[in-house]
Design a protein around this motif. Sequence first.
Motif, PDB file in Angstrom:
ATOM      1  N   VAL A  16       0.823  -1.220   0.000  1.00  0.00           N
ATOM      2  CA  VAL A  16       0.000   0.000   0.000  1.00  0.00           C
ATOM      3  C   VAL A  16       0.859   1.273   0.000  1.00  0.00           C
ATOM      4  O   VAL A  16       0.457   2.291  -0.561  1.00  0.00           O
ATOM      5  N   GLY A  17       2.022   1.238   0.586  1.00  0.00           N
ATOM      6  CA  GLY A  17       2.912   2.405   0.545  1.00  0.00           C
ATOM      7  C   GLY A  17       3.318   2.737  -0.885  1.00  0.00           C
ATOM      8  O   GLY A  17       3.362   3.902  -1.275  1.00  0.00           O
ATOM      9  N   HIS A  18       3.607   1.698  -1.669  1.00  0.00           N
ATOM     10  CA  HIS A  18       3.922   1.906  -3.088  1.00  0.00           C
ATOM     11  C   HIS A  18       2.725   2.496  -3.820  1.00  0.00           C
ATOM     12  O   HIS A  18       2.855   3.461  -4.574  1.00  0.00           O
ATOM     13  N   VAL A  19       1.560   1.912  -3.597  1.00  0.00           N
ATOM     14  CA  VAL A  19       0.343   2.386  -4.274  1.00  0.00           C
ATOM     15  C   VAL A  19       0.094   3.862  -3.951  1.00  0.00           C
ATOM     16  O   VAL A  19      -0.163   4.668  -4.848  1.00  0.00           O
ATOM     17  N   ARG A  20       0.181   4.218  -2.683  1.00  0.00           N
ATOM     18  CA  ARG A  20      -0.096   5.607  -2.281  1.00  0.00           C
ATOM     19  C   ARG A  20       0.923   6.576  -2.852  1.00  0.00           C
ATOM     20  O   ARG A  20       0.575   7.703  -3.254  1.00  0.00           O
ATOM     21  N   LEU A  22       2.653   6.151  -5.704  1.00  0.00           N
ATOM     22  CA  LEU A  22       2.370   6.252  -7.136  1.00  0.00           C
ATOM     23  C   LEU A  22       1.121   7.093  -7.398  1.00  0.00           C
ATOM     24  O   LEU A  22       1.088   7.890  -8.339  1.00  0.00           O
ATOM     25  N   LYS A  23       0.120   6.954  -6.561  1.00  0.00           N
ATOM     26  CA  LYS A  23      -1.110   7.749  -6.709  1.00  0.00           C
ATOM     27  C   LYS A  23      -0.808   9.242  -6.542  1.00  0.00           C
ATOM     28  O   LYS A  23      -1.272  10.072  -7.325  1.00  0.00           O
ATOM     29  N   ARG A  24      -0.021   9.588  -5.525  1.00  0.00           N
ATOM     30  CA  ARG A  24       0.312  10.995  -5.288  1.00  0.00           C
ATOM     31  C   ARG A  24       1.197  11.552  -6.400  1.00  0.00           C
ATOM     32  O   ARG A  24       1.059  12.704  -6.793  1.00  0.00           O
ATOM     33  N   LEU A  25       2.119  10.727  -6.900  1.00  0.00           N
ATOM     34  CA  LEU A  25       2.957  11.174  -8.010  1.00  0.00           C
ATOM     35  C   LEU A  25       2.109  11.420  -9.258  1.00  0.00           C
ATOM     36  O   LEU A  25       2.270  12.437  -9.928  1.00  0.00           O
ATOM     37  N   LYS A  26       1.214  10.506  -9.567  1.00  0.00           N
ATOM     38  CA  LYS A  26       0.353  10.649 -10.752  1.00  0.00           C
ATOM     39  C   LYS A  26      -0.488  11.924 -10.651  1.00  0.00           C
ATOM     40  O   LYS A  26      -0.727  12.601 -11.657  1.00  0.00           O
ATOM     41  N   ALA A  27      -0.912  12.282  -9.450  1.00  0.00           N
ATOM     42  CA  ALA A  27      -1.730  13.479  -9.253  1.00  0.00           C
ATOM     43  C   ALA A  27      -0.969  14.768  -9.602  1.00  0.00           C
ATOM     44  O   ALA A  27      -1.579  15.809  -9.796  1.00  0.00           O
ATOM     45  N   LEU A  28       0.353  14.686  -9.709  1.00  0.00           N
ATOM     46  CA  LEU A  28       1.160  15.856 -10.049  1.00  0.00           C
ATOM     47  C   LEU A  28       1.152  16.177 -11.543  1.00  0.00           C
ATOM     48  O   LEU A  28       1.641  17.214 -11.955  1.00  0.00           O
ATOM     49  N   LEU A  60       3.853  -3.546 -11.605  1.00  0.00           N
ATOM     50  CA  LEU A  60       3.781  -2.097 -11.813  1.00  0.00           C
ATOM     51  C   LEU A  60       2.928  -1.750 -13.033  1.00  0.00           C
ATOM     52  O   LEU A  60       2.160  -0.788 -13.004  1.00  0.00           O
ATOM     53  N   SER A  61       3.052  -2.525 -14.088  1.00  0.00           N
ATOM     54  CA  SER A  61       2.294  -2.266 -15.312  1.00  0.00           C
ATOM     55  C   SER A  61       0.792  -2.385 -15.095  1.00  0.00           C
ATOM     56  O   SER A  61       0.004  -1.780 -15.828  1.00  0.00           O
ATOM     57  N   LEU A 112       8.080  13.208  -1.867  1.00  0.00           N
ATOM     58  CA  LEU A 112       6.781  13.050  -1.213  1.00  0.00           C
ATOM     59  C   LEU A 112       6.914  12.209   0.046  1.00  0.00           C
ATOM     60  O   LEU A 112       7.674  11.238   0.081  1.00  0.00           O
ATOM     61  N   ARG A 113       6.162  12.600   1.045  1.00  0.00           N
ATOM     62  CA  ARG A 113       6.174  11.903   2.331  1.00  0.00           C
ATOM     63  C   ARG A 113       5.807  10.429   2.142  1.00  0.00           C
ATOM     64  O   ARG A 113       4.897  10.086   1.407  1.00  0.00           O
ATOM     65  N   ARG A 114       6.533   9.578   2.835  1.00  0.00           N
ATOM     66  CA  ARG A 114       6.256   8.141   2.781  1.00  0.00           C
ATOM     67  C   ARG A 114       5.017   7.804   3.598  1.00  0.00           C
ATOM     68  O   ARG A 114       4.654   8.539   4.516  1.00  0.00           O
ATOM     69  N   THR A 115       4.393   6.689   3.278  1.00  0.00           N
ATOM     70  CA  THR A 115       3.282   6.184   4.078  1.00  0.00           C
ATOM     71  C   THR A 115       3.870   5.652   5.379  1.00  0.00           C
ATOM     72  O   THR A 115       4.776   4.813   5.359  1.00  0.00           O
TER      73      THR A 115
END
Length: 136
Positions: A16-20, A22-28, A60-61, A112-115
């Motif tokens: 979930v840390g990876h998912v969060r 990647l989600k925050r990065l994509k939002a940029l 990842l894909s 970005l801050r880690r989970t």
Amino acid sequence: MVKRIITYGTFDLFHVGHVRLLKRLKALGDELYVGCATDEFNSVKGKKSIIRFEERIEILSCCRYVDRVFAEKNWPQKPDDIRRFDAHVFGMGSDWEGEFDWLSDICKVVYLRRTEHVSTTQLIHHVKASPARSYA
């Protein structure tokens, strides 16, 4: 104009840390490109992944936030990747704070801050410390 974000990592034991992150990065931006460390590169860094490179690429894909995955083979490839993919933002987790500021000449660099309370290292330690269970 498409705003492209680029990041790198091993992404072993995808959690979930990876998912969060990647989600925050994509939002940029509009597209997220992810460099996944090869098993050979991890070896150079003194790391051994639990999940093989090809499988980490596949995982990842399949993530909805990731638009493209490519191999991270060495440290110096980052500036070339940023130019090749026309990335506007280079993003990493805060555990890398300051390490990639030198890339700010060619794109914006963000950390970005880690989970909290989740990491691959913690997962590995937890599994090793847990008693073996039978699921038969």
